[in-house]
Design a protein around this motif. Structure first.
Motif, short mmCIF file in Angstrom:
data_model
loop_
_atom_site.label_atom_id
_atom_site.label_comp_id
_atom_site.label_asym_id
_atom_site.label_seq_id
_atom_site.Cartn_x
_atom_site.Cartn_y
_atom_site.Cartn_z
N UNK A 191 0.83 -1.21 0.00
CA UNK A 191 0.00 0.00 0.00
C UNK A 191 0.87 1.25 0.00
N UNK A 192 0.28 2.34 -0.46
CA UNK A 192 0.91 3.66 -0.34
C UNK A 192 -0.13 4.62 0.25
N UNK A 193 0.37 5.63 0.92
CA UNK A 193 -0.48 6.68 1.46
C UNK A 193 -0.51 7.84 0.47
N UNK A 194 -1.70 8.27 0.08
CA UNK A 194 -1.87 9.37 -0.87
C UNK A 194 -2.48 10.56 -0.14
N UNK A 311 -18.18 12.15 5.18
CA UNK A 311 -17.01 12.72 5.86
C UNK A 311 -15.69 12.25 5.23
N UNK A 312 -15.69 12.14 3.92
CA UNK A 312 -14.48 11.71 3.22
C UNK A 312 -13.47 12.86 3.16
N UNK A 313 -12.18 12.50 3.29
CA UNK A 313 -11.09 13.47 3.35
C UNK A 313 -10.27 13.43 2.06
N UNK A 314 -9.46 14.47 1.80
CA UNK A 314 -8.64 14.49 0.57
C UNK A 314 -7.36 13.66 0.71
N UNK A 315 -7.53 12.42 1.16
CA UNK A 315 -6.40 11.50 1.30
C UNK A 315 -6.93 10.08 1.23
N UNK A 316 -6.05 9.13 0.88
CA UNK A 316 -6.50 7.76 0.69
C UNK A 316 -5.31 6.81 0.77
#
Length: 726
Positions: A191-194, A311-316
């Motif tokens: 996995x990677x953090x975006x 409540x979605x955030x600008x990261x995934x």
């Protein structure tokens, strides 16, 4: 501190350590204490007594520690623990090799000169001398040819540090590579953090935006994505639900116990419904908790749906079907604008700081500067009281400021004990108040993982201890003693401070002795955790979960442990030539620490996270920082000694140290910040179950018992799973 007080401090500390070691031998053999002395072995399903741990020999634990291998430490406490022991053994080797030359050479050179006697004859009122001072560099007259021996010794310590720290870097680099090449499946390697995801285009959802972006770049290996959400409210409900579940289990255990000790039908526990359970209507505890649990489960499920949809955030997190693609993606620039689509290696699921993931790039940069400013203010703020404490906690100063204490402190036995322990204990207690503040500051920077936050905290705490303990104590005590002389001759401040350096040697000798004898004695004996465990077991614990919570050991606490060790290494390095007698104390500190903590790593501490040695470059940088501080200290002290060759010959040393640190960073650091592709391409022992890897990143508060619960699909990508494996 006079010679008698010094020996009293040393002897008392050693006696305390022997008593604590004997207590450990006696207490650790009792079956009822196994949860305190062998929790790591119990957690891994091993026999606590395997390997002779129940022996009556008080030194049996030493034999077990010495016979253990590095792989044993990795198996029990992880790669981070093994890397920590590399640091301890490197520091020990530096001091041993330095001492083999410095002690037999410098002690006779200093002892056979007579500068101390000359100062006594002159009646220097600003400095008091003891027998120990005759073994220090201060006993050598200024400009004497004997100073050549001390100059060569300065170079010897530096060369030994360069050689051994380089060797350790190579070794740790190999440890990290072996850990990352392990055939064991680790979810974070897929996995990677975006972060810094741009605004969602019109007509798309956040998950569609992320999926389409990575699918276009990695069409063959991209698996699916998980959009990060704001979990504050759902976490609050989940925590409350878990609390009621524990209370329900506790009430059930109390009820079952009452059946055995009282009437066969038992006595059902009750509770009042008001604040703190002490006021309000009295109700049946079990029924009350059951109702609360049912109510909170419904509330949690509703909040989960709201959280995942709204409540979605600008990261995934983006997931890939092999380790090489994930490692390559984490090192690549994905967007033309660097403040969008920032991709980095994913941390372990257990160490993610979810609330920090949404913070934007420029906000993180600003936060770092603000935190650095606050940390600097904290260091300066703490330096005032620590310098004040170091000045006041000498008996002479106490008698001047508090004359009514004179009759008490003039008693020989009281005076001896106070001189031996008062300043050191005051300093240790004062330092214990700081770590939580620094950890909170580090997390406020926007750091995404606990391991990273611990490294940042460790760095702040190291520089704090150096500035406040080493420099603060030295300057504080010296300024207080020489204030009148400085007032008369302001230009003499540099020479007065430098010439007073040997006078602080005895303080640091006893400080190091107190840390290794008493500190490691308490660490080994675990008296405080033992008392707390048995009190909780007797009065509070009714269920297995409560009992486990009472004895669970926690981890090494690297945020404060490593800076504490680095402080000792810095002190010993800086005084190694000025006061060579400190070297054996440093050797005992790191040697005894290696033995005691080896025992704790194999039997006690359980790692709460694993970074595969990511902390080593930070440790190495601080070792070099300590070395440079030592070299600058020696440059200043040789100047006070009016040794004309020192300016020419010592100036290159700090420059060489900076070059050495630069070369090490260029050669090694990249493999610690990123995963080398040749490491990531090694085969796994099993085909990865991508669905299991994916679901390991779902926070507990959002997890569902149903594997394909529909209400998760708003935030969890439905990209084609053709590439997944069974």
């Amino acid at each position: 501190m006079d010679y008698t007080s010094f020996l009293t401090s040393l002897g008392t500390s050693f006696f305390i350590f022997v008593v604590l070691m004997l207590l450990f031998t006696w207490l650790s053999r009792k079956p009822g204490n196994s949860f305190v002395y062998y929790p790591n072995r119990i957690l891994k399903g091993l026999d606590p007594w395997e390997g002779g741990s129940r022996s009556r020999n008080p030194c049996a634990w030493i034999r077990e520690a010495l016979s253990s291998s590095e792989q044993d430490v990795i198996n029990m406490s992880g790669v981070d623990a093994a890397v920590y022991f590399v640091f301890l053994s490197t520091a020990l080797a530096i001091l041993v090799l330095s001492g083999l030359v410095l002690l037999p050479v410098l002690l006779p050179v200093a002892a056979t000169d007579d500068n101390v006697e000359i100062q006594k004859v002159k009646g220097n009122s600003s400095t008091s001398f003891s027998e120990i001072d005759k073994l220090l560099m201060g006993n050598v007259k200024g400009g004497s040819p004997r100073l050549w021996a001390f100059l060569i010794a300065t170079y010897w310590v530096s060369l030994v540090t360069y050689f051994l720290s380089w060797k350790a870097y190579v070794h740790v680099s190999g440890l990290r590579a072996n850990a990352l090449m392990s055939p064991e499946l680790k979810p974070e390697q897929f996995a990677v953090l975006v972060r810094d995801i741009p605004h969602v285009p019109e007509g798309q959802t956040r998950k569609e935006q992320v999926d389409s972006y990575f699918k276009s770049i990695y069409p063959e290996t991209f698996y699916r994505s998980m959009v990060v959400t704001n979990n504050k409210q759902v976490n609050k409900i989940y925590k409350e639900l878990e609390g009621y579940k524990k209370k329900h289990a506790h009430a059930e255990a109390v009820y079952n116990e009452s059946k055995k000790t009282g009437k066969p039908e038992g006595l059902r526990p009750t509770i009042r419904t008001g604040p703190l359970g002490i006021v309000g209507r009295k109700v049946d505890s079990i029924e009350h908790y059951n109702e609360k649990i049912k109510e909170l489960i419904q509330k949690l499920e509703a909040e989960q749906k709201v959280t995942l949809r709204e409540k979605q955030q600008p990261c995934a997190f983006a997931f890939f079907t092999n380790r090489v693609t994930a490692a390559s993606a984490a090192q690549s620039l994905h967007a033309q604008m660097v403040d969008t689509w920032t991709v980095m290696e994913a941390p372990e699921p257990r160490q993610i700081i979810w609330s920090n993931l949404k913070i934007k790039l420029f906000q993180r940069i600003i936060r770092q500067y603000v935190v650095c400013f606050i940390a600097a203010l904290t260091i300066l703020f703490y330096m005032i009281p620590i310098g004040f404490i170091s000045a006041l906690t000498t008996l002479d100063n106490l008698k001047k400021l508090l004359p009514f204490l004179k009759p008490i402190v003039n008693i020989v036995s009281v005076k001896t004990v106070l001189e031996a322990y008062l300043p050191q204990i005051a300093l240790i207690v004062f330092l214990a108040l700081l770590p939580k503040l620094l950890l909170a500051l580090s997390k406020a920077e926007g750091i995404p993982s606990v391991g990273h936050a611990v490294r940042a905290t460790s760095g702040k705490y190291f520089y704090f201890t150096i500035l406040n303990v080493f420099i603060g104590v030295t300057l504080g005590g010296t300024l207080f003693e020489t204030f009148k002389s400085i007032e008369k001759e302001p230009n003499s401040i540099v020479s007065l401070l430098a010439s007073s350096l040997p006078g602080n040697a005895t303080f640091f000798l006893t400080f190091v002795a107190l840390k290794f004898f008493v500190g490691y004695g308490l660490e080994l004996s675990r008296i405080v955790p033992l008392i707390i465990f048995h009190l909780k077991k007797k009065y509070l614990c009714k269920t297995e979960a409560e009992l486990k919570e009472a004895w669970f050991p926690g981890d090494f606490g690297y945020a404060t442990r490593i800076p504490g060790d680095m402080l000792v290494l810095t002190i010993v390095l800086c005084y190694s030539v000025i006061a060579p007698l400190i070297i054996p104390f440093g050797v005992v500190y790191f040697g005894l620490g290696w033995l005691v903590l080896r025992n704790q790593a194999l039997k006690v501490y359980a790692p709460s996270y694993e970074t595969n040695g990511r902390m080593w470059p930070h440790i190495h940088t601080r070792v070099i920082a300590a070395l440079i501080l030592y070299q600058v200290t020696m440059f200043g002290y040789f100047g006070v000694k009016k040794f004309s060759f020192s300016t020419l010959l010592l100036v290159p040393l700090p420059i060489v140290s900076l070059l050495f640190a630069f070369v090490c960073q260029k050669k090694f650091y990249r493999s610690f910040s990123d995963t080398a592709l040749e490491v990531a391409c090694r085969e796994l022992k099993e085909i990865p179950n991508m669905e299991r890897i994916y679901r390991s990143f779902i926070p507990p508060s959002l997890s569902s018992e149903k594997a394909d619960d529909d209400h998760f699909e708003d935030a969890l990508s439905q990209v084609s799973r053709v590439g997944s494996f069974a």
